[in-house]
Design a protein around this motif. Structure first.
Motif, mmCIF file in Angstrom:
data_model
loop_
_atom_site.group_PDB
_atom_site.id
_atom_site.type_symbol
_atom_site.label_atom_id
_atom_site.label_comp_id
_atom_site.label_asym_id
_atom_site.label_seq_id
_atom_site.Cartn_x
_atom_site.Cartn_y
_atom_site.Cartn_z
ATOM 1 N N SER A 169 0.983 -1.281 0.047
ATOM 2 C CA SER A 169 -0.099 0.084 -0.197
ATOM 3 C C SER A 169 0.818 1.460 -0.001
ATOM 4 C CB SER A 169 -1.087 0.122 1.098
ATOM 5 O OG SER A 169 -0.515 0.013 2.318
ATOM 6 N N LYS A 170 1.855 1.321 0.693
ATOM 7 C CA LYS A 170 2.686 2.424 0.842
ATOM 8 C C LYS A 170 3.377 2.638 -0.601
ATOM 9 C CE LYS A 170 6.196 4.694 3.660
ATOM 10 N NZ LYS A 170 6.951 4.572 4.855
ATOM 11 N N LEU A 203 -6.525 -3.292 -0.846
ATOM 12 C CA LEU A 203 -5.557 -2.728 -1.785
ATOM 13 C C LEU A 203 -6.082 -2.287 -3.413
ATOM 14 C CD1 LEU A 203 -2.812 -5.508 -1.170
ATOM 15 C CD2 LEU A 203 -2.427 -3.014 -0.607
ATOM 16 N N PRO A 204 -6.798 -1.110 -3.148
ATOM 17 C CA PRO A 204 -7.619 -0.664 -4.298
ATOM 18 C C PRO A 204 -6.757 -0.517 -5.423
ATOM 19 C CG PRO A 204 -7.783 1.002 -2.761
ATOM 20 C CD PRO A 204 -6.900 -0.097 -2.076
ATOM 21 N N THR A 205 -5.545 -0.001 -5.583
ATOM 22 C CA THR A 205 -4.779 0.113 -6.631
ATOM 23 C C THR A 205 -4.110 -0.891 -7.324
ATOM 24 O OG1 THR A 205 -2.838 0.780 -5.316
ATOM 25 C CG2 THR A 205 -4.414 2.576 -5.949
ATOM 26 N N LEU A 206 -4.175 -1.935 -6.556
ATOM 27 C CA LEU A 206 -3.449 -3.187 -6.979
ATOM 28 C C LEU A 206 -4.434 -3.735 -8.240
ATOM 29 C CD1 LEU A 206 -1.048 -5.078 -6.718
ATOM 30 C CD2 LEU A 206 -2.223 -6.458 -5.117
ATOM 31 N N LYS A 207 -3.668 -3.596 -9.484
ATOM 32 C CA LYS A 207 -4.352 -4.206 -10.713
ATOM 33 C C LYS A 207 -4.259 -5.641 -10.872
ATOM 34 C CE LYS A 207 -4.635 -0.009 -13.659
ATOM 35 N NZ LYS A 207 -3.841 0.654 -14.761
ATOM 36 N N TYR A 208 -2.989 -5.959 -10.688
ATOM 37 C CA TYR A 208 -3.036 -7.463 -11.449
ATOM 38 C C TYR A 208 -1.955 -8.171 -10.413
ATOM 39 C CZ TYR A 208 -4.707 -5.866 -15.848
ATOM 40 O OH TYR A 208 -5.446 -5.239 -16.852
ATOM 41 N N ILE A 209 -2.307 -9.477 -10.110
ATOM 42 C CA ILE A 209 -1.396 -10.355 -9.540
ATOM 43 C C ILE A 209 -0.962 -11.602 -10.505
ATOM 44 C CG2 ILE A 209 -1.261 -11.908 -7.530
ATOM 45 C CD1 ILE A 209 -3.700 -9.946 -6.821
#
Ligand code: ATP
Ligand code: MG
Length: 571
Positions: free
Chosen positions: A135-136, A160-166
């Motif tokens: 997140s940071k 973690l709303p900004t995490l687009k892809y795993i």
């Protein structure tokens, strides 16, 4: 600001021209600038060395997986295409949460090719430290495997709303639009990627500090840092063609990236990666079997090796070892000398930090080694000691003084910020000088000696005592394997020196031994600074990068909150 004579530097030092050093690297075609991945991988292939062995991964069963420079070029290009196809933007952050597997190295270099910012995390982190860092760091993409995803990441996604892809390294199928199969994406990507022009200040890497003194900070580095990696590889690690280099650090710690990946590859040598954790016999087997010539490790590992009851070079063929180096914590003089006996070469200590991106002060090959010292600043690095009192800042004359270790800005790999902590970053600078947070002294020959971290200095009966000095003294006693020293508030004298001691096998932690050690330290150091209290322990708390967590010992001693323990190594 007036700078006193830096008497221990020849003209060659202060006039060292980093820009001119760029000529030793190739740069992207058509004047596109220095890109770390191009310098580390592609340029060797373009120079006809595509067949040379770049990276050798040692699996758990000691079998090997080899990557030539050519193969690495193709795979990292494919990875860069994966990011492009996912419509990632330049400068956006790609994280990894992986053991030391090929995908970690491919993702690191592929991200740099694409000009994303890469940030490797220790795979042993639990969900909370992972969350804090993702997140940071505004992570957009995370590379991990199915097991880590299920156990550690899945439960964090809501936060973690900004995490687009795993991207999962071991799944043949996409689990959702967000959770994708990396092998599938790689298959769809061509093995040729044109690196976009790269400016010296383009961001490249994000590395979290070890968390020895508090909450880890996210240090940002730029592509230009590759010059430091290249030159320290050449001068300190002494790379020459045909070298087999092994850096034992995990890329979750900056050493495992700067020296586990970038420096050896930029210099065109072979880098060894061991998938496993520390194991003395296994390590000696690898040194022997892989014919390692240059070996880079850390004091914590060396201290463990020193505890074994045999002389390594008598049990293993270590004849090809030319150089052994250490970083991360002070290396006691005994350890340097032990290296001579153990490997036939001394262990060379060198100093740097996550913030400096690469080695700054070293016992390097062309200098006589001074056991117990960090060595001298590298060409192009201007280091000094300073007095700092509130807003007062004064560089001290060089010889014989001790003070805050400071470095002059201007070397390429200095960090460009602490992520989201601008004020903290600004506080590290006074004019042209970067304040490292460590204390050091400079001897008459211009060698730097580590005293301690400014945070750890103990004030006792009007004396300033660095924990390293006391720990080194205790380690001279034949019974002591490891020691950590803290200051404990004591109204009459300010602070009382307290030592936590791990004894070597075969020694009893009894009252007699305690008195013996106190007496030994008093005789060696003088009663004013010798420890007044000694507590025997079976192990010391350490960070994942192997540093003793004195702040935790102190917090426990004083019954205070333990603070951030995300990097605490579990026994
Ligand atoms: P944090 O900044 O989060 O407290 P950290 O400082 O331990 O953690 P790193 O950047 O990994 O994080 O470590 C750099 C520090 O390690 C140096 O500032 C110094 O205190 C110590 N260090 C590294 N190499 C040496 C060395 N050769 N001798 C003495 N100390 C060293
Ligand atoms: Mg630090």
């Amino acid at each position: 600001m007036k700078t006193p004579n830096l008497i221990n530097y020849s003209d060659a030092y202060s006039k060292f021209d980093w820009q001119r050093e760029q000529k030793n690297l190739d740069g992207l075609p058509n004047g596109g600038g220095l890109n770390i991945a191009h310098e580390a991988v592609d340029r060797h292939v373009l120079a006809g060395k595509g067949e040379s062995l770049a990276l050798r991964l040692i699996r758990k069963d000691l079998s090997r997986e080899d990557f030539s420079y050519g193969k690495l070029k193709n795979l990292t290009s494919q990875f860069a295409h994966v990011l492009k196809n996912l419509e990632l933007g330049e400068g956006e952050r790609v994280f990894s949460l992986l053991g030391r597997v090929p995908e970690l190295y491919i993702a690191a270099l592929g991200s740099l090719k694409f000009k994303a910012v890469f940030c490797p995390l220790f795979s042993v982190f639990g969900p909370e430290p992972i969350f804090q860092r993702l997140s940071k760091g505004d992570a957009k993409v995370l590379i991990t495997n199915s097991q880590f995803f299920e156990k550690k990441v899945k439960g964090l996604l809501d936060r973690l709303p900004t995490l687009k892809y795993i991207l999962l390294t071991d799944s043949e199928e996409d689990l959702s639009d967000q959770v994708r199969s990396l092998p599938n994406l790689m298959r769809l990507s061509p093995a040729d990627f044109e690196i976009q022009p790269t400016q010296p200040e383009d961001p490249a890497l994000l590395h979290f500090t070890s968390g020895t003194t508090g909450m880890p900070k996210g240090a940002l580095h730029v592509h230009q840092a590759v010059l430091t990696h290249y030159l320290t590889g050449k001068y300190v690690l002494d790379f020459s063609p045909g070298d087999v280099f092994w850096c034992t650090a995990d890329p979750g710690w900056v050493t495992g990236t700067s020296y586990g990946i970038i420096a050896p590859l930029v210099n065109g040598v072979t880098t060894i990666v061991d998938e496993e954790e520390f194991d003395a016999l296994r390590w000696y087997q690898i040194l022997e079997k892989e014919k390692v010539t240059v070996w880079y490790t850390a004091p914590t590992a060396i201290r463990r090796l020193m505890r074994m009851d045999f002389i390594p070079k008598e049990k293993f063929d270590l004849s090809h070892l030319r150089l052994v180096l250490s970083v991360g914590e002070p290396l006691h003089a005994e350890a340097v000398i032990w290296g001579e006996k153990a490997f036939g070469v001394p262990i060379l200590d060198n100093w740097w930090q996550t913030e400096t991106g690469g080695i700054m002060i070293a016992n390097y090959r062309s200098l006589p080694v001074k056991p117990g010292s960090m060595g001298k600043p590298l060409p192009g690095v201007v280091a000094a000691v300073a007095e700092i009192e509130g807003n007062e800042f004064r560089i001290l004359d060089q010889i014989g003084n001790q003070g805050h270790l400071v470095l002059k800005k201007g070397f390429p790999s200095l960090f460009r910020g602490y992520l989201h902590e601008e004020e903290r970053y600004q506080k590290c600078f006074r004019g042209d000088w970067y304040i490292t947070g460590d204390l050091a002294k400079i001897d008459q020959d211009g060698y730097f000696w580590f005293i301690g971290r400014a945070d750890d200095i103990i004030k006792t009966s009007g004396h300033m005592v660095g924990p390293f000095e006391v720990e080194s003294t205790l380690m001279k006693h034949s019974s002591v394997a490891e020691a950590a020293v803290i200051g404990k508030p004591e109204p009459s004298i300010g602070e009382l020196v307290k030592a936590f001691v791990v004894l070597k096998e075969g020694f009893d932690p009894n009252e007699e031994m305690r008195l013996e050690l106190i007496g030994f330290a008093r005789k060696t150091m003088g009663p004013a600074v010798a420890p007044k209290e000694i507590e025997f322990v079976t192990s010391l708390p350490k960070t994942k990068s192997g540093k003793i967590l004195r702040r935790l010992l102190k917090a426990r001693e004083l019954g205070l909150p333990e603070g951030d323990l995300s990097t605490l190594e579990k026994d």
